[in-house]
Design a protein around this motif. Sequence first.
Motif, PDB file in Angstrom:
ATOM      1  N   ALA A  16       0.816  -1.219   0.000  1.00  0.00           N
ATOM      2  CA  ALA A  16       0.000   0.000   0.000  1.00  0.00           C
ATOM      3  C   ALA A  16       0.843   1.259   0.000  1.00  0.00           C
ATOM      4  CB  ALA A  16      -0.919  -0.002   1.230  1.00  0.00           C
ATOM      5  N   GLY A  17       2.145   1.144   0.285  1.00  0.00           N
ATOM      6  CA  GLY A  17       2.977   2.334   0.428  1.00  0.00           C
ATOM      7  C   GLY A  17       3.772   2.722  -0.797  1.00  0.00           C
ATOM      8  N   VAL A  18       3.589   2.041  -1.923  1.00  0.00           N
ATOM      9  CA  VAL A  18       4.344   2.382  -3.132  1.00  0.00           C
ATOM     10  C   VAL A  18       3.378   2.580  -4.290  1.00  0.00           C
ATOM     11  CG1 VAL A  18       6.341   1.062  -2.330  1.00  0.00           C
ATOM     12  CG2 VAL A  18       4.657  -0.029  -3.817  1.00  0.00           C
ATOM     13  N   THR A  22       0.629  -6.967   9.206  1.00  0.00           N
ATOM     14  CA  THR A  22       0.028  -7.120   7.881  1.00  0.00           C
ATOM     15  C   THR A  22      -1.424  -7.546   8.043  1.00  0.00           C
ATOM     16  OG1 THR A  22       2.193  -7.901   7.121  1.00  0.00           O
ATOM     17  CG2 THR A  22       0.324  -8.164   5.621  1.00  0.00           C
ATOM     18  N   LYS A  23      -2.339  -6.621   7.868  1.00  0.00           N
ATOM     19  CA  LYS A  23      -3.744  -6.852   8.194  1.00  0.00           C
ATOM     20  C   LYS A  23      -4.647  -6.529   7.002  1.00  0.00           C
ATOM     21  CE  LYS A  23      -5.409  -5.376  12.163  1.00  0.00           C
ATOM     22  NZ  LYS A  23      -5.957  -4.445  13.196  1.00  0.00           N
ATOM     23  N   ILE A  24      -5.575  -7.445   6.740  1.00  0.00           N
ATOM     24  CA  ILE A  24      -6.673  -7.205   5.802  1.00  0.00           C
ATOM     25  C   ILE A  24      -7.917  -7.045   6.653  1.00  0.00           C
ATOM     26  CG2 ILE A  24      -8.007  -8.122   3.887  1.00  0.00           C
ATOM     27  CD1 ILE A  24      -5.528  -9.837   3.172  1.00  0.00           C
ATOM     28  N   SER A  25      -8.585  -5.910   6.559  1.00  0.00           N
ATOM     29  CA  SER A  25      -9.668  -5.594   7.485  1.00  0.00           C
ATOM     30  C   SER A  25     -10.830  -4.945   6.756  1.00  0.00           C
ATOM     31  CB  SER A  25      -9.158  -4.656   8.587  1.00  0.00           C
ATOM     32  OG  SER A  25     -10.193  -4.296   9.479  1.00  0.00           O
ATOM     33  N   PHE A  58       0.852  -4.052  -6.664  1.00  0.00           N
ATOM     34  CA  PHE A  58      -0.520  -3.604  -6.478  1.00  0.00           C
ATOM     35  C   PHE A  58      -0.649  -2.936  -5.111  1.00  0.00           C
ATOM     36  CE2 PHE A  58      -0.354  -7.272  -9.191  1.00  0.00           C
ATOM     37  CZ  PHE A  58      -1.178  -6.962 -10.258  1.00  0.00           C
ATOM     38  N   ASN A  59      -1.636  -2.050  -5.015  1.00  0.00           N
ATOM     39  CA  ASN A  59      -1.928  -1.423  -3.730  1.00  0.00           C
ATOM     40  C   ASN A  59      -3.021  -2.174  -2.967  1.00  0.00           C
ATOM     41  OD1 ASN A  59      -1.473   1.709  -5.378  1.00  0.00           O
ATOM     42  ND2 ASN A  59      -0.058   0.768  -3.929  1.00  0.00           N
ATOM     43  N   ARG A  60      -3.797  -2.998  -3.676  1.00  0.00           N
ATOM     44  CA  ARG A  60      -4.856  -3.760  -3.022  1.00  0.00           C
ATOM     45  C   ARG A  60      -4.656  -5.248  -3.276  1.00  0.00           C
ATOM     46  NH1 ARG A  60     -10.534  -0.717  -4.257  1.00  0.00           N
ATOM     47  NH2 ARG A  60     -10.126  -1.655  -6.301  1.00  0.00           N
ATOM     48  N   VAL A  61      -4.984  -6.042  -2.269  1.00  0.00           N
ATOM     49  CA  VAL A  61      -4.810  -7.491  -2.368  1.00  0.00           C
ATOM     50  C   VAL A  61      -5.740  -8.055  -3.428  1.00  0.00           C
ATOM     51  CG1 VAL A  61      -4.881  -9.677  -1.116  1.00  0.00           C
ATOM     52  CG2 VAL A  61      -4.145  -7.593   0.061  1.00  0.00           C
ATOM     53  N   GLN A  62      -6.994  -7.572  -3.442  1.00  0.00           N
ATOM     54  CA  GLN A  62      -7.959  -8.112  -4.392  1.00  0.00           C
ATOM     55  C   GLN A  62      -7.506  -7.899  -5.841  1.00  0.00           C
ATOM     56  OE1 GLN A  62     -11.633  -9.752  -3.886  1.00  0.00           O
ATOM     57  NE2 GLN A  62     -10.098 -10.476  -5.319  1.00  0.00           N
ATOM     58  N   ASP A  63      -6.880  -6.774  -6.107  1.00  0.00           N
ATOM     59  CA  ASP A  63      -6.399  -6.511  -7.467  1.00  0.00           C
ATOM     60  C   ASP A  63      -5.309  -7.494  -7.863  1.00  0.00           C
ATOM     61  OD1 ASP A  63      -8.161  -4.423  -7.624  1.00  0.00           O
ATOM     62  OD2 ASP A  63      -6.666  -2.882  -7.135  1.00  0.00           O
ATOM     63  N   ALA A  64      -4.451  -7.836  -6.906  1.00  0.00           N
ATOM     64  CA  ALA A  64      -3.380  -8.791  -7.220  1.00  0.00           C
ATOM     65  C   ALA A  64      -3.960 -10.167  -7.483  1.00  0.00           C
ATOM     66  CB  ALA A  64      -2.383  -8.849  -6.063  1.00  0.00           C
ATOM     67  N   VAL A  65      -4.946 -10.574  -6.696  1.00  0.00           N
ATOM     68  CA  VAL A  65      -5.587 -11.876  -6.913  1.00  0.00           C
ATOM     69  C   VAL A  65      -6.254 -11.905  -8.279  1.00  0.00           C
ATOM     70  CG1 VAL A  65      -7.418 -13.413  -6.110  1.00  0.00           C
ATOM     71  CG2 VAL A  65      -5.890 -12.330  -4.448  1.00  0.00           C
ATOM     72  N   SER A  66      -6.932 -10.823  -8.632  1.00  0.00           N
ATOM     73  CA  SER A  66      -7.638 -10.760  -9.919  1.00  0.00           C
ATOM     74  C   SER A  66      -6.649 -10.869 -11.084  1.00  0.00           C
ATOM     75  CB  SER A  66      -8.424  -9.445 -10.001  1.00  0.00           C
ATOM     76  OG  SER A  66      -9.094  -9.351 -11.238  1.00  0.00           O
ATOM     77  N   ARG A  67      -5.560 -10.148 -11.013  1.00  0.00           N
ATOM     78  CA  ARG A  67      -4.571 -10.189 -12.109  1.00  0.00           C
ATOM     79  C   ARG A  67      -3.913 -11.560 -12.184  1.00  0.00           C
ATOM     80  NH1 ARG A  67      -2.058  -6.553 -15.747  1.00  0.00           N
ATOM     81  NH2 ARG A  67      -0.809  -7.912 -17.091  1.00  0.00           N
ATOM     82  N   ALA A  68      -3.643 -12.152 -11.030  1.00  0.00           N
ATOM     83  CA  ALA A  68      -3.017 -13.466 -11.016  1.00  0.00           C
ATOM     84  C   ALA A  68      -3.902 -14.507 -11.687  1.00  0.00           C
ATOM     85  CB  ALA A  68      -2.718 -13.879  -9.579  1.00  0.00           C
ATOM     86  N   ILE A  69      -5.192 -14.446 -11.454  1.00  0.00           N
ATOM     87  CA  ILE A  69      -6.116 -15.401 -12.070  1.00  0.00           C
ATOM     88  C   ILE A  69      -6.162 -15.191 -13.590  1.00  0.00           C
ATOM     89  CG2 ILE A  69      -8.551 -16.069 -12.234  1.00  0.00           C
ATOM     90  CD1 ILE A  69      -8.785 -15.375  -9.236  1.00  0.00           C
ATOM     91  N   ALA A  70      -6.232 -13.929 -14.000  1.00  0.00           N
ATOM     92  CA  ALA A  70      -6.286 -13.629 -15.445  1.00  0.00           C
ATOM     93  C   ALA A  70      -5.006 -14.068 -16.137  1.00  0.00           C
ATOM     94  CB  ALA A  70      -6.521 -12.132 -15.630  1.00  0.00           C
ATOM     95  N   ASP A  71      -3.856 -13.834 -15.508  1.00  0.00           N
ATOM     96  CA  ASP A  71      -2.593 -14.231 -16.123  1.00  0.00           C
ATOM     97  C   ASP A  71      -2.486 -15.747 -16.218  1.00  0.00           C
ATOM     98  OD1 ASP A  71      -1.912 -11.599 -16.285  1.00  0.00           O
ATOM     99  OD2 ASP A  71      -0.478 -11.630 -14.614  1.00  0.00           O
ATOM    100  N   ALA A  72      -2.946 -16.436 -15.178  1.00  0.00           N
ATOM    101  CA  ALA A  72      -2.831 -17.898 -15.153  1.00  0.00           C
ATOM    102  C   ALA A  72      -3.623 -18.536 -16.272  1.00  0.00           C
ATOM    103  CB  ALA A  72      -3.297 -18.435 -13.803  1.00  0.00           C
ATOM    104  N   PRO A  97       3.873  -5.381   4.779  1.00  0.00           N
ATOM    105  CA  PRO A  97       3.232  -4.841   5.981  1.00  0.00           C
ATOM    106  C   PRO A  97       2.377  -3.624   5.679  1.00  0.00           C
ATOM    107  CG  PRO A  97       5.475  -5.474   6.487  1.00  0.00           C
ATOM    108  CD  PRO A  97       5.325  -5.604   4.990  1.00  0.00           C
ATOM    109  N   GLY A  98       1.256  -3.544   6.374  1.00  0.00           N
ATOM    110  CA  GLY A  98       0.304  -2.464   6.172  1.00  0.00           C
ATOM    111  C   GLY A  98      -1.088  -2.930   6.524  1.00  0.00           C
ATOM    112  N   THR A  99      -2.025  -1.999   6.548  1.00  0.00           N
ATOM    113  CA  THR A  99      -3.426  -2.333   6.790  1.00  0.00           C
ATOM    114  C   THR A  99      -4.197  -2.121   5.500  1.00  0.00           C
ATOM    115  OG1 THR A  99      -3.322  -1.746   9.134  1.00  0.00           O
ATOM    116  CG2 THR A  99      -5.496  -1.810   8.115  1.00  0.00           C
ATOM    117  N   TYR A 100      -4.815  -3.178   5.001  1.00  0.00           N
ATOM    118  CA  TYR A 100      -5.531  -3.157   3.723  1.00  0.00           C
ATOM    119  C   TYR A 100      -7.023  -3.245   4.022  1.00  0.00           C
ATOM    120  CZ  TYR A 100      -0.839  -4.060   2.011  1.00  0.00           C
ATOM    121  OH  TYR A 100       0.506  -3.967   1.753  1.00  0.00           O
TER     122      TYR A 100
END
Length: 901
Positions: A500-502, A566-569, A510-524, A540-543
């Motif tokens: 989230a800090g870059v 490292t928290k998803i909330s 990615f800044n969001r976890v869901q976006d990374a999961v989505s891209r990973a599925i599409a690439d696979a 580390p960060g709060t997402y």
Amino acid sequence: MNFFKTLPVVSAALMLHATPASAQDSRQVKEPQTPVICSVLPAQLESGKAESTDARAPDTRRLQAAIDACQSGQAVRLISRNGKTAFLSGALQLRSGVSIVLDAGVTVYTSTNPKDFDRGNGACGTNDDKGKGCKPFITADRTQGSGIYGDGVIDGQGGERILGKDESWWQIARRAQKENNRQNVPRLLEVTQSDNFTLHRITLRNSPNFHVTLNQVNGFTAWGVRIDTPANARNTDGIDPISSRNITIANTYIRTGDDNVAIKAGNNGPTENITIRNSHFYSGHGMSIGSETNGGVSNVLVDNLSMDGTTSGLRIKSDVSRGGLVQNINYRNVCIRNVKAPIDFDTHYGKDARGSQIPQYRDIKLEHVQVLTPGRIILQGYDASHPMTVRLQDVVIDASSAIQREHLQLLGDAGAAAQSGFNAESANPKQCDQAFAAFPDNVVTLKRPQLDAVAAQQFSYAEVLKYAGMPGNEKADPWDPLSAPIAANPDLLPDYIVDAGVKADDVHSFNRVQDAVSRAIADAEKKADKGKRIYILVKPGTYRELVYVPAVDSPITLYGTDAAKTKISANLDAAVTGSVYQSRFASQFNKTHASITAMYESLKDRPALGTFGTGVLWVKSKSFEAKNLTIENAYNKDVGNARADCPAGVCPDAGVYAQTKMVHHQALAVMLDGADKTHFDGVRMLGFQDTLYMRSGANGETARYFFNHAYVEGDVDFIFGDATAYFYQSEIKALGDRGNAYMAAPSTNINSRYGFVFDHCRFTHDGSANSLAGKFYLARQWFHNERCTPYGVVPVPGYDCQLGQVDVYAAPNGTITKKTLESVGKMVVMNSVIGAHIHPLQPWSDWNKYGTLPYRPAQYSSDDYWANLKASKIDPVKQLGYPGPMTPMRVFLAELNNTDE
């Protein structure tokens, strides 16, 4: 108002209500609660009678040491272990504020070696002119708040041969009677100059002498106690309050060789404020007052008592050698049969007595007393100057009874009725229709069933995770998550990074976890090796977001480097509407993969999300892995979860319609949805109610989940579902914001091999007052989708709950499905540490209260399941098609080798 009314033939019932009266315990007495446990002692002797040898009793020292080490307000708990259920002990001294808890199935035998009780002069086990040579088995001297609790047994072994002699304790007592001297034998429990002593549910049997004596005690409660000793065992009184006050004896069963209860008052002062209620007496000498009354006895209430087979019934006995004033005695709702002297008020008990202490009986009241079989009725005042005064209302005796009365003054209108021949009908002829309960047998259901060594092998890590498939037809499919790379904690090479800090490139960062999961599925989907595992590193960060992982071919590993940082909330609860859900989260699903968007769209139009729509992390993909992350549902985390479960006036006391109108607080942190072979390592899951939900696969197919070094916190049912789950080296923490807490709520299908297994775990708490009360539970078995219960009685006129095609209830009728009945719930806890917040005697709870629509009793095995069905309105053979009980028996709830804090 009528005096004795003749009753030729009557069956018997006991009225179980009571109205306030001045003659009773001045305290407000409720069922006692078991104290916090300070230490646990396992039995070291095999089941069966423990015999004394030339050596001293083997358990005396360790029992006394545990009592001495225990802090005030706490208790030493005695448990069975690996088939060993017995303790053998000599004399013990209870410390102030310290109690003993005996688990069901545990028996503490008193030593038959006189040396273990001798006062130092070698007299114990002999007869002489004093009879004071033995210490009691348990002494409580100048204690406050001590007691003995539990469903176990203390056996005085009065009928066993005394070590080194040819007689038993009872035999030397009988010989002392013939020789006109006194026996030196131990009493079972002696409480002296103490306050607020408690006996709860314990069974006392075969005492060599009196079972319980109270001397100068202020505050004593015996609740649900059983006293069981043969009728020919001399001087084995049940409970004797002496010069004591504020005594309650309730819900007791007493059969013995002398007075069932004897209220006495000697030179140490009066006895007053006594309640004996809702109890049953069998063999013995009855409900007695005396013979020592010179200290004065007053304010006694005997209410809802049955006596069947005692020698005397209601009895007041004294004479001039130790007589005194007995007054304000109220007998109410009493049923008597097969008793030689059903009413025996005698001021000349010792015919040869000498002295000047004249017995005086005043203000004796009998209300709704029925004597159903012939016997002697004795009402004998001392003389014309000291008459007995009695008030009678609706008192019925058998017409053949012999009545002896002398120096008797009947109050009110009873005198005229007495002279008329006692020929009136009862005001309540059915009063005694159900009075005479059988003495409860000694077979008790273990509330903490233990696995044996052979059965424990079936719950090993390898066995539990070995099977997959449909319940009842599971096949071997070995899975060893501890051999996976994340278990070895290597430096994993990420395919994608979330930070989230870059500034993200939305390709590999990615800044969001869901976006990374989505891209990973599409690439696979574009790669030839679609089954290759995908690694996503979360920095580390709060997402503050939701993360949905759909069912995909390429397994995904989501991992961090520090779970604490490292928290998803997200904040989402069951009452949230679809429109509110959209307003909060629609933006994060605008450009997600179609399979993720479909998960979102399945929720967005709901009137309310319901429990299963609240997951912060929702996983449908098999072989999913997560490591070093915190997943939090932030609902109520800022204010706490201690809100009223019921709006004012909606469901007071959670009555018949328990939970149907309650305010609930469901909010999932994690939902694992048919994601077989999911592995969490070092993951923290935070919530309150329903933190972690684990679902089976399609049509109930087995889904296996493994948690290693995990942390789960919550308050109600916060680990639940119908899947197979193995928790290893993990911490399960109860938050005590609310008064009730259940760590788990398994709803395992009866045909599934396994439910939840906790191995080498710690069940901890937050130190709150609710937690420290020790009333929380390891689990209750989720009675899935119930609308009515076939178990027990629900107080609704015309109520009926039958087997049907749907779970539905429209008062007074309902139906329940086979699927719901078969959601039995399975859970095993082994090699674990169980905190003081867990109920020490009964860590497994029923599903709701008896008498409510959602009630189901805790079922420890398939045998319990069968027995409950047989007792219900549903025939397991004719209606459910079962050939008979499961063979071999299947374990539902059990423990092994746990330690209680």
